[in-house]
Design an enzyme around this catalytic site. Structure first.
Site, PDB file in Angstrom:
ATOM      1  N   GLY A 139      -9.757  -4.872  -5.741  1.00  0.00           N
ATOM      2  CA  GLY A 139      -9.933  -3.940  -4.630  1.00  0.00           C
ATOM      3  C   GLY A 139      -9.130  -4.322  -3.403  1.00  0.00           C
ATOM      4  N   GLU A 140      -8.454  -5.456  -3.448  1.00  0.00           N
ATOM      5  CA  GLU A 140      -7.685  -5.893  -2.277  1.00  0.00           C
ATOM      6  C   GLU A 140      -6.193  -5.954  -2.632  1.00  0.00           C
ATOM      7  OE1 GLU A 140      -9.666  -9.177  -0.241  1.00  0.00           O
ATOM      8  OE2 GLU A 140     -11.631  -8.335  -0.711  1.00  0.00           O
TER       9      GLU A 140
END
Lengths: 340, 340
Positions: B132-133
């Protein structure tokens, strides 16, 4: 008027209280009769305007999301480019075209691949308001800046008033961008008279670059940036990119696939190449350019020599101190990265 | 061992050939008996490692997209944070939590809001591999770095070998982050004996901060960062954020909604506040903290005094020269921002 060289100016403007050193501006003179001239050091006649421009260049609050700044796609750590085929815009939109380098961009005849902006000032307003890029509006950008006390102080210093308008914003960004030049490359040292600055292979590359016809378009101080030319002159260029170049500006069918010739300064740093980022490497780019623009198939040895020459065009990169941005006030509208 | 102060070190490390100045390290001593101590200037014992760490911190090639760097969410222009409620990750994913400042983060008892990383080195590996990053993997990050000649040179200088591994990468990033301290705030000048550094209102805010109980959690040099506490102690905190804090690490129900107490250093710059970024302004944050953690409703006047005190915690921001990143080689795998 007194000018300051780039490094002195950036130290001065980024930290006015630390250093007020003023250095003489020394023009770099070529001793050779060549169709390329040395890049000159930056002239900074208005350090306060440049300082403000640097802040704006690095400020993601000029985008709707609060996440994208000028430096996102014209990254000064990376040759003034993003090293992506095409850029990433608001909400991760896939851009239509490769992000050109901001380095030495003041030397361009016009801005954007299709030349739709006359100069850096006009260009600077484009991405801010482009729904596919920073997705903001000029009105919201000005409203944001006006609400930040640290900015009104800087605008007052630069313009004598703290009533901000978009013209002031783009003036400042353009003034900063004009300092983003890259003098003192190996090639420029050779132009200035240092016979040992280039190796025999690099010199052979330069000779091939001239005799093969590359220099017909890639000439002047920036080796490009000063004309529009058809991409796919001898053989057509195949791409899935929709951009048709200059015709979008002139409306003339004859201008279809005419793009601004990109500068080759710092080309080692600004991969991938072409308006669609279609070539990942210099080897590939030189090969394609030779065949499509010149009808010439370079041998691996010739290609390598030209690539070696191109790498001598990497100049001293601007020495920028990361600007410290003034905080938003309670009245500053907040960014909306996930809202429609 | 000889230490160098921050500014000397960064000039030295970012431009080794330009400046080799070594400055004595001067400890800042508090002359007052207070539960907060001054921030000390950075100690740089290994300038080469710090220089390499700065490059890695600013390099978007550590992400799958080639667009997100450590500096994207821990922006050194913006108090080491992104000033978004929650961060933007690969493909514009909405992050689950507010990005904590990297400034003075070496003083934290552990890293992340839930303390799941013991130290900066362990933290540094997290976002790179978080889908997610930065959405990359440690293997791909190392493969990328190993393919860039300019990096192998830097790793050899820092580690004596150019066979890169992820431990070296996170060591270097952590070494850079350890230099990101912010000494010489107004409050620290007052601690060091300058009675005129704070206004009467700011001093009253400091007094209220202590007597109201804020200091029970926000103490030490960083005014926080040294314990985990329940968010919503007296009254529950209402949020749509799913994060439950420390319990995710310990597995204990008693640790639900326990979060690391954030540092208040530079809090003027690191809005919005709380683990979910739920408070846009300091006025709001102080009001909520008073009610939910202390059962105390501050008057507007008290709130304003505490906010005035909090703004004295803004220290000198690290003076960083934008690192120039070495270009990818023909062998470097290209980023894939739009691929699955």
């Amino acid at each position: 008027m007194k000018f300051k060289t780039l490094s002195a100016a950036l130290f001065t403007t980024a930290a006015v209280s630390v250093s007020g050193v003023s250095m003489a501006y020394d023009e770099i003179v070529s001793v050779r009769q060549e169709p390329v001239q040395p890049i000159q050091p930056a002239k900074v006649s208005d350090p306060q305007l440049v300082k403000l421009g640097a802040m704006l260049f690095f400020d993601p609050r000029l985008s709707k999301s609060g996440f994208i700044s000028c430096n996102s796609c014209h990254n000064l750590s990376r040759g003034g480019s993003d090293n992506l085929k095409t850029s990433i815009g608001d909400k991760w939109q896939e851009g239509p075209i490769n992000s050109p380098t901001v380095l030495n961009s003041s030397l361009n005849v016009a801005q954007f691949w299709d030349g739709r902006a006359a100069d850096l000032k006009e260009q600077a307003g484009g991405p801010i308001a482009n729904p596919g890029e920073m997705a903001f509006t000029h009105e919201l950008a000005v409203e944001m800046l006006q609400s930040v006390p640290g900015y009104t102080v800087e605008f007052r210093k630069a313009f004598g008033t703290d009533k901000i308008n978009i013209d002031m914003v783009t003036d400042a960004i353009a003034a900063f961008e004009e300092t983003l030049v890259t003098p003192h490359s190996k090639f420029d040292k050779w132009l200035a008279g240092d016979d040992d600055a280039l190796t025999p292979t690099e010199l052979r590359g330069w000779d091939l670059f001239k005799t093969s016809g590359c220099v017909a378009c890639h000439n002047g101080a920036a080796l490009g940036g000063n004309s529009f030319q058809k991409m796919g002159l001898v053989e057509p260029y195949h791409t899935t990119a929709a951009a048709e170049g200059r015709s979008a500006v002139t409306g003339k069918d004859a201008d279809r696939f005419n793009f601004k010739v990109p500068t080759l300064r710092n080309v080692e740093l600004t991969y991938p190449y072409f308006h669609d980022g279609g070539a990942d490497t210099l080897v590939e780019a030189v090969d394609i350019m030779g065949r499509l623009q010149l009808g010439k198939k370079f041998t691996p040895d010739e290609n390598a020599a030209i690539v070696a020459f191109l790498k001598t065009l990497t100049g001293e990169q601007p020495r920028i101190i990361v600007p410290i941005l003034p905080p938003s006030s309670d009245a500053t509208p907040r960014p909306t990265p996930f809202a429609d």
